[in-house]
Design an enzyme around this catalytic site. Structure first.
Site, short mmCIF file in Angstrom:
data_model
loop_
_atom_site.label_atom_id
_atom_site.label_comp_id
_atom_site.label_asym_id
_atom_site.label_seq_id
_atom_site.Cartn_x
_atom_site.Cartn_y
_atom_site.Cartn_z
N ILE A 1 -3.98 108.38 10.84
CA ILE A 1 -3.82 106.93 10.82
C ILE A 1 -4.11 106.38 12.22
O ILE A 1 -3.19 106.01 12.96
CB ILE A 1 -2.40 106.52 10.35
CG1 ILE A 1 -2.04 107.19 9.02
CG2 ILE A 1 -2.32 104.99 10.21
CD1 ILE A 1 -0.62 106.92 8.54
N PRO A 2 -5.39 106.36 12.62
CA PRO A 2 -5.72 105.74 13.90
C PRO A 2 -5.29 104.27 13.87
O PRO A 2 -5.55 103.57 12.89
CB PRO A 2 -7.24 105.87 13.99
CG PRO A 2 -7.59 106.95 13.01
CD PRO A 2 -6.57 106.86 11.93
N HIS A 3 -4.60 103.84 14.91
CA HIS A 3 -4.08 102.47 14.92
C HIS A 3 -4.01 101.94 16.34
O HIS A 3 -3.94 102.70 17.30
CB HIS A 3 -2.69 102.43 14.28
CG HIS A 3 -1.69 103.31 14.96
ND1 HIS A 3 -1.64 104.68 14.74
CD2 HIS A 3 -0.74 103.06 15.88
CE1 HIS A 3 -0.68 105.20 15.48
NE2 HIS A 3 -0.13 104.25 16.20
N CYS A 4 -4.03 100.61 16.43
CA CYS A 4 -3.89 99.95 17.73
C CYS A 4 -3.57 98.49 17.52
O CYS A 4 -3.77 97.94 16.44
CB CYS A 4 -5.17 100.09 18.56
SG CYS A 4 -6.60 99.26 17.86
N ARG B 1 -5.72 104.66 22.20
CA ARG B 1 -4.47 105.05 21.53
C ARG B 1 -4.49 106.54 21.21
O ARG B 1 -3.50 107.25 21.38
CB ARG B 1 -4.26 104.22 20.26
CG ARG B 1 -3.20 104.73 19.29
CD ARG B 1 -1.84 104.94 19.96
NE ARG B 1 -0.92 105.64 19.09
CZ ARG B 1 -0.78 106.96 19.02
NH1 ARG B 1 -1.54 107.77 19.74
NH2 ARG B 1 0.12 107.51 18.23
#
Length: 157
Positions: A65-68, A51
């Site tokens: 805000i690392p997100h997946c 991501r």
């Protein structure tokens, strides 16, 4: 939705040691996986990095805000990390990241994913909230400050 519905004290870390964006994401993935045995740290890391390759998840003001979305994730999961040393996350405002909120969402949850990201972005837009988190000195205090709603109006030193 509030932060306490997706964040636990066990997934909150006040002093994450990392020297790079990849290392910070790797450490956070391991931390989250230790609290949720059904999720694999390597898989979390790989999904978050994939991501991140699409564009930085740094939103400015020292926040990322690392997100997946993940196949084996059956609920929205958050992890809050205050970095020991700020790191370069290639943010649009060039500020190094000091706070990282990692968000994992079930693969099929598109609307909830976007709604949760919007809620997090709104919370982190508040300078008072960011400063409140940065003043935390323990994992428990960081969790309590993050989930306290609303942020107290007390003057922040």
């Amino acid at each position: 939705m509030n932060l306490a519905s997706i964040l636990t004290p066990e997934r909150t870390c006040c002093d994450l040691e990392a020297s790079s964006k990849k290392r910070a994401i790797e450490e956070a993935a391991g931390h989250i996986a230790r609290t949720l045995p059904r999720l694999d740290a390597a898989e979390i890391y790989e999904n978050l990095i994939n991501r991140e390759k699409l564009g930085t998840t740094a939103i400015g003001h020292g926040i990322a805000i690392p997100h997946c979305r993940m196949q084996n994730c059956d609920e929205i999961v958050g992890g809050l990390f205050k970095l020991r040393q700020p790191i370069n996350f290639e943010a649009f405002d060039d500020q190094p990241v000091q706070i990282m909120f990692v968000l994992l969402v079930p693969a099929e949850e598109v609307e909830d994913h976007l709604a949760t990201l919007a809620m997090l972005a709104e919370r982190f837009e508040s300078e008072k909230f960011r400063e409140h988190l940065l003043q935390a000195t323990s994992d428990r205090e960081l969790y309590e400050r993050a989930t306290q709603d609303p942020v107290p109006n007390a003057r922040l030193a």
